[in-house]
Design a protein around this motif. Structure first.
Motif, mmCIF file in Angstrom:
data_model
loop_
_atom_site.group_PDB
_atom_site.id
_atom_site.type_symbol
_atom_site.label_atom_id
_atom_site.label_comp_id
_atom_site.label_asym_id
_atom_site.label_seq_id
_atom_site.Cartn_x
_atom_site.Cartn_y
_atom_site.Cartn_z
ATOM 1 N N SER A 2 -1.224 4.777 4.342
ATOM 2 C CA SER A 2 -1.583 4.582 2.942
ATOM 3 C C SER A 2 -2.914 3.850 2.790
ATOM 4 O O SER A 2 -3.734 4.195 1.943
ATOM 5 C CB SER A 2 -0.492 3.789 2.237
ATOM 6 O OG SER A 2 0.748 4.409 2.438
ATOM 7 N N TYR B 55 -2.020 11.603 1.545
ATOM 8 C CA TYR B 55 -1.156 10.955 2.520
ATOM 9 C C TYR B 55 -0.078 11.943 2.941
ATOM 10 O O TYR B 55 0.486 12.635 2.098
ATOM 11 C CB TYR B 55 -0.528 9.712 1.885
ATOM 12 C CG TYR B 55 0.615 9.142 2.683
ATOM 13 C CD1 TYR B 55 0.367 8.282 3.748
ATOM 14 C CD2 TYR B 55 1.930 9.470 2.385
ATOM 15 C CE1 TYR B 55 1.414 7.770 4.492
ATOM 16 C CE2 TYR B 55 2.975 8.959 3.126
ATOM 17 C CZ TYR B 55 2.710 8.116 4.178
ATOM 18 O OH TYR B 55 3.749 7.618 4.919
ATOM 19 N N ALA C 89 0.834 -1.207 0.000
ATOM 20 C CA ALA C 89 0.000 0.000 0.000
ATOM 21 C C ALA C 89 0.860 1.245 0.000
ATOM 22 O O ALA C 89 0.436 2.303 -0.439
ATOM 23 C CB ALA C 89 -0.922 -0.008 1.212
ATOM 24 N N PHE C 90 2.080 1.110 0.499
ATOM 25 C CA PHE C 90 2.915 2.296 0.575
ATOM 26 C C PHE C 90 3.231 2.867 -0.805
ATOM 27 O O PHE C 90 3.483 4.057 -0.941
ATOM 28 C CB PHE C 90 4.195 2.037 1.361
ATOM 29 C CG PHE C 90 4.691 3.300 1.983
ATOM 30 C CD1 PHE C 90 4.329 3.630 3.267
ATOM 31 C CD2 PHE C 90 5.446 4.198 1.252
ATOM 32 C CE1 PHE C 90 4.720 4.826 3.812
ATOM 33 C CE2 PHE C 90 5.840 5.399 1.794
ATOM 34 C CZ PHE C 90 5.482 5.715 3.075
ATOM 35 N N PHE C 91 3.187 2.031 -1.809
ATOM 36 C CA PHE C 91 3.375 2.547 -3.172
ATOM 37 C C PHE C 91 2.318 3.610 -3.467
ATOM 38 O O PHE C 91 2.569 4.601 -4.131
ATOM 39 C CB PHE C 91 3.243 1.431 -4.202
ATOM 40 C CG PHE C 91 4.494 0.617 -4.335
ATOM 41 C CD1 PHE C 91 5.542 1.068 -5.136
ATOM 42 C CD2 PHE C 91 4.629 -0.588 -3.668
ATOM 43 C CE1 PHE C 91 6.701 0.316 -5.261
ATOM 44 C CE2 PHE C 91 5.781 -1.338 -3.792
ATOM 45 C CZ PHE C 91 6.821 -0.887 -4.584
ATOM 46 N N LEU C 92 1.105 3.353 -2.938
ATOM 47 C CA LEU C 92 0.019 4.303 -3.178
ATOM 48 C C LEU C 92 0.216 5.567 -2.355
ATOM 49 O O LEU C 92 0.081 6.675 -2.869
ATOM 50 C CB LEU C 92 -1.327 3.658 -2.834
ATOM 51 C CG LEU C 92 -1.642 2.340 -3.549
ATOM 52 C CD1 LEU C 92 -2.876 1.695 -2.957
ATOM 53 C CD2 LEU C 92 -1.831 2.583 -5.045
ATOM 54 N N GLY C 93 0.549 5.399 -1.059
ATOM 55 C CA GLY C 93 0.703 6.552 -0.183
ATOM 56 C C GLY C 93 1.920 7.385 -0.566
ATOM 57 O O GLY C 93 1.829 8.596 -0.774
ATOM 58 N N GLY C 94 3.060 6.703 -0.677
ATOM 59 C CA GLY C 94 4.283 7.403 -1.058
ATOM 60 C C GLY C 94 4.121 8.034 -2.435
ATOM 61 O O GLY C 94 4.542 9.176 -2.671
ATOM 62 N N MET D 80 -5.739 6.028 3.473
ATOM 63 C CA MET D 80 -5.956 6.921 2.333
ATOM 64 C C MET D 80 -6.866 6.253 1.310
ATOM 65 O O MET D 80 -7.864 6.831 0.845
ATOM 66 C CB MET D 80 -4.609 7.274 1.684
ATOM 67 C CG MET D 80 -4.717 8.137 0.450
ATOM 68 S SD MET D 80 -3.126 8.341 -0.383
ATOM 69 C CE MET D 80 -3.099 6.878 -1.422
#
Lengths: 225, 207, 420
Positions: C253, C283, A44-49, C256
């Motif tokens: 994330s 985010y 999911a961090f790909f989306l947030g970052g 989000m």
């Protein structure tokens, strides 16, 4: 497919976890799910970052107000990413822990992040003061109770509280501020805590059931309204 | 190098404190650094701890971990507009798991345990309690009961019921006051900690 | 498919499986109790006397009850030479033989130890244990335990009461959901903080300023975040109707993604899908105080008219609420963390206390089924209150006059409510 599958997944997974509590061969399943969650969070961090980078690049492109700070955020983000993922400047090389002492990653953490974190945290001292001031001006009975209890506990934790009521004879020692503070913590405070905690428990049970049974489904992007 | 680190730390500390006066370029700079560096720090930590440490190292021994990876991958399908709806699957998986897991946890720790702990003899075991303890015990029992009355949703707070609910909210307010008073001191010590850094570590004014 | 049709299936399925589980658990309880447990009495006596130190005695191996067949509990009486001061015993070495193979050391324990749980066993294998007391230059072996085989159990009978009470309260919730579905009107009292939402949104519209929504700092694996998001769904529906601007900076994330889905759906439901944009949710950073610094910045620059703080909050609760206050926003907050609630009470206009946070979405939806679940929750509260009153009464009377059945009642109640 689009509507039913997610609801069925929630129903199945939720029910499974409720029952796993009672079935020994399934008792580790909760831990496994926590592990799954940790792995999903990395993806999911790909989306947030990605969102972080996109927002700041678009500020930069459109020359929005204060876009200079976006450059700094982006530089900081990619700097940490590069020194951390490739373990640049790590005395132990790629095999060592990313947080090894002396690595650029760890040094940045201690010189930049730690002071920022602890100062932000320490702002609370000022905000506690302003919140207390506001509470002081409150006029209704509930707020007064809150304030009186807070005041006694606060005094009870300082030497001043002891001094203030040291004249109270020992046969009424309950009325000495430090003892009064202990009594408040152990009796009315405990009672209030329990009521809140039991209420929360019931609230969670009821909400969980609503989610698992598909009565509550706003989070899935399915509002039928 | 150590000297530089000290100055950077002091610069950022003062930058955050400047927010108390008003929003200003120094705070904005500190904020931008904070966001960029901390977000980067988290990606790296998540990558090494969770992806490498939990999945990469463990997936040979525990093939179940692939479930997590596949769900994570499905999450990324959001980026493809046409099949973005599939990303609701991992989302509903997480919601179901969170609901199921916490429901039973809260059940035992919040409901069962608290109810059990409230059952105690008002006058102590074998009538041994002091007047002080008896008052305390009665207060705990009455307070817990009336607090629960306050949270009742399906009855109007009127008459005797309303009066009990009122007593309940008093107890809840005392509880909040107690936590408030309890926390104030520790928050002050945070400030003292930062001042200690500025005046002793950085400026060396206090030894 | 309508929600009415869909929810009956799962409900029936859920209740049926709970019921079957209960029946099985009560039927098997007798069996389970009998099958306990090849207790290894110390019959196999191969006592090796090594001069200088006495062995541990009465070593007993017992299967750990109601588990997956993967643990065995061992108890023994320490050697008489194992004394707190001036004792000879330096350590105990625990040995295990698997399926009659050579015994191997499985643990080293400090002096004073008298029990150990072996969690490295496999169901249905046969195990024999012995323990050796070690002193300087001497050792003494205890007698061996009788062979013991752990078995896998399919139900944890220790948790039967947890199951029963969970069943009762779940059934109450589901019963009222179903009752409401059939059209019976249920009364739910007003909750001030939630009544204020319309006004708060209206105010933002009038002032032409945005609404800020903060879903806490934890991820989707926390129930408070879920509660916050379900409320976001209701609020953004109102916002879409008013044509006001909402902004939700988040620190995770996954949150989000979920928040975007939620707001998007509300806009669709309001018939305004074109007004939705992904930029409504951004985010910031996962780091607790980095997130706070960012949100504080947003607050002073965007000057929102209304701030919602609904989810899991820690120390940052007061920083956020005070900053929101300083820009003159109406603030509605809620969390299930008792330690942070006083700060919200001091700095916000309305605060949802604990249970109210979880009830909020159901309340706001106004749907009979959702309101029914709140009614079910009240049954749980009523049970807790009755048990507290009966328990306190019984134990107080019982202690005073030593009334036998009062003691029994208390023992029974604390048995039921104990969570092993």
């Amino acid at each position: 497919m689009k509507r039913q599958v997610p609801l069925l997944i929630t129903l199945f997974v939720g029910t499974l976890l409720i029952f796993s509590v009672f079935i020994p061969p399934m008792e580790n399943i909760g831990e496994n799910f926590t592990l799954f969650f940790d792995i999903i969070a990395v993806f999911a961090f790909f989306l947030g970052g990605g969102n972080l980078v996109r927002v700041h690049i678009s500020k930069l492109r459109r020359r929005k107000k204060d876009y200079g700070y976006s450059i700094i955020t982006l530089v900081g983000f990619f700097f940490m990413l590069i020194v951390g993922l490739f373990k640049i400047g790590n005395p132990g090389g790629i095999a060592a822990s990313v947080t090894a002492e002396g690595s650029i990653f760890q040094t940045t953490f201690t010189t930049v992040l730690i002071p920022l974190q602890s100062t932000m945290y320490a702002l609370l001292a000022f905000f506690v003061a302003s919140a207390s001031y506001r509470a002081f001006r409150a006029k209704n009975r509930e707020a007064t109770l809150l304030l009186v209890a807070a005041f006694i506990i606060l005094l009870g934790r300082t030497p001043f509280g002891m001094m203030l009521t040291s004249w109270v004879p020992d046969s009424f020692s309950v009325l000495q501020v430090p003892n009064l503070a202990i009594w408040i913590m152990n009796s009315p405070n405990l009672a209030g805590q329990r009521a809140i905690i039991i209420g929360i428990g019931l609230g969670v049970v009821s909400m969980s059931l609503r989610l698992i049974l598909g009565v509550e489904r706003t989070y899935l992007g399915e509002d039928r309204g | 190098m150590e000297h530089l680190g000290l100055w950077v730390a002091a610069f950022l500390t003062l930058g955050i404190y400047s927010f108390l006066y008003r929003d200003n370029p120094w705070y904005k700079l500190s904020e931008a650094i904070f966001i960029g560096i901390s977000a980067g720090y988290w990606v790296v930590t998540l990558f090494w701890d969770n992806f490498y440490g939990k999945f990469w190292v463990g997936h040979g021994e525990d093939p179940w971990l692939w479930v997590g990876a596949v769900l994570g991958f499905l999450m990324l399908l959001r980026l493809v507009p046409k099949i973005g709806w599939i990303s609701r699957w991992p989302l509903s998986f997480i919601v179901g798991a969170t609901a199921g897991l916490w429901m039973m946890n809260y059940f035992s720790s919040n409901i069962m345990l608290q109810v059990k702990d409230t059952i105690m003899p008002l006058f102590g075991s074998g009538y041994t309690a002091s007047a002080y303890d008896i008052v305390g015990n009665i207060v705990v029992a009455v307070g817990t009961f009336s607090g629960l009355v306050y949270f009742f949703f399906s009855k109007e707070h009127k008459g005797a019921f309303g009066a009990t609910a009122k007593v309940g909210i008093w107890f809840i307010m005392i509880t909040f006051g107690a936590s408030f008073g309890y926390t104030v001191m520790s928050r002050m010590s945070l400030l003292i900690g930062r001042m200690d850094f500025l005046f002793s570590d950085w400026l060396g004014l206090i030894k | 498919m309508s929600i009415g049709k869909l929810s009956t299936g799962p409900t029936v399925l859920f209740l049926a499986s709970l019921l079957i589980g209960l029946i099985i658990s009560s039927m098997t309880s007798g069996l389970l109790a009998q099958s306990v447990i090849g207790t290894g009495d110390a019959t196999d006596s191969v006592l090796v006397e090594v001069p200088g130190v006495a062995p541990a005695t009465s070593l007993v191996a017992e299967e750990h009850k109601y588990d997956n067949g993967n643990s065995i509990d061992l108890y023994w009486v320490p050697s008489i030479d194992d004394q707190p001061e001036g004792g000879l015993v330096r350590a105990y070495h625990l040995y295990r033989s698997d399926n009659e193979a050579e015994a191997t050391k499985i643990a080293e324990l400090l002096p004073g130890a008298n029990q150990y749980r072996d969690e490295t066993v496999t169901p249905d294998n046969k195990y024999v244990y012995h323990i050796i007391a070690i002193s300087d230059g001497a050792s003494a072996k205890s007698i061996k335990t009788a062979p013991i085989s752990p078995h896998r159990e399919w139900l944890n009978y220790d948790k039967k009461y947890l199951f029963l009470i969970a069943l009762i309260i779940s059934a109450a919730v589901i019963f009222f959901v179903e009752t409401a579905k059939r059209g019976k009107k249920l009364f739910i009292r007003k909750i001030a903080g939630l009544e204020a939402i319309d006004d708060a949104v209206g105010r933002a519209t009038e002032m032409g300023r945005p609404i800020l929504f903060i879903p806490g700092i934890l991820d989707m694996d926390d129930v408070q975040t879920l509660a916050g998001l379900t409320i976001l769904g209701r609020i953004s529906r109102v916002i879409a109707d008013y044509d006001c601007k909402i902004y939700a900076p988040v620190s995770r994330s996954l949150v989000m993604t979920a928040a975007r889905e939620t707001i998007k759906a509300s806009y669709q439901a309001a018939g305004r899908p074109d007004a939705y944009s992904d930029d409504m949710v951004t985010y910031m950073t996962d780091e607790q105080f980095g997130y706070v610094a960012a949100v504080d910045g947003v607050m002073v620059r965007e000057r929102p008219a209304t701030v919602f703080l609904l989810g899991a909050f820690f120390a940052e609760s007061l920083i956020l609420a005070e900053t929101g206050n300083s820009v003159g926003a109406i603030q509605i907050a809620g969390t299930a963390r008792p330690a942070q609630l006083p700060f919200f009470i001091a700095a916000c206009d309305f605060t949802l206390i604990g249970e109210e946070l979880f009830a909020a979405s159901a309340y706001l939806s106004g749907e009979p089924m959702q309101l029914g679940s709140l009614k079910g929750q009240d049954i749980g509260k009523a049970i807790a209150m009755v048990v507290i009153v009966a328990g306190v009464f019984a134990i107080t009377i019982g202690e005073a006059w030593d009334v036998g059945f009062m003691h029994d009642l208390v023992r029974w109640l604390s048995d039921i409510f104990s969570t092993k």
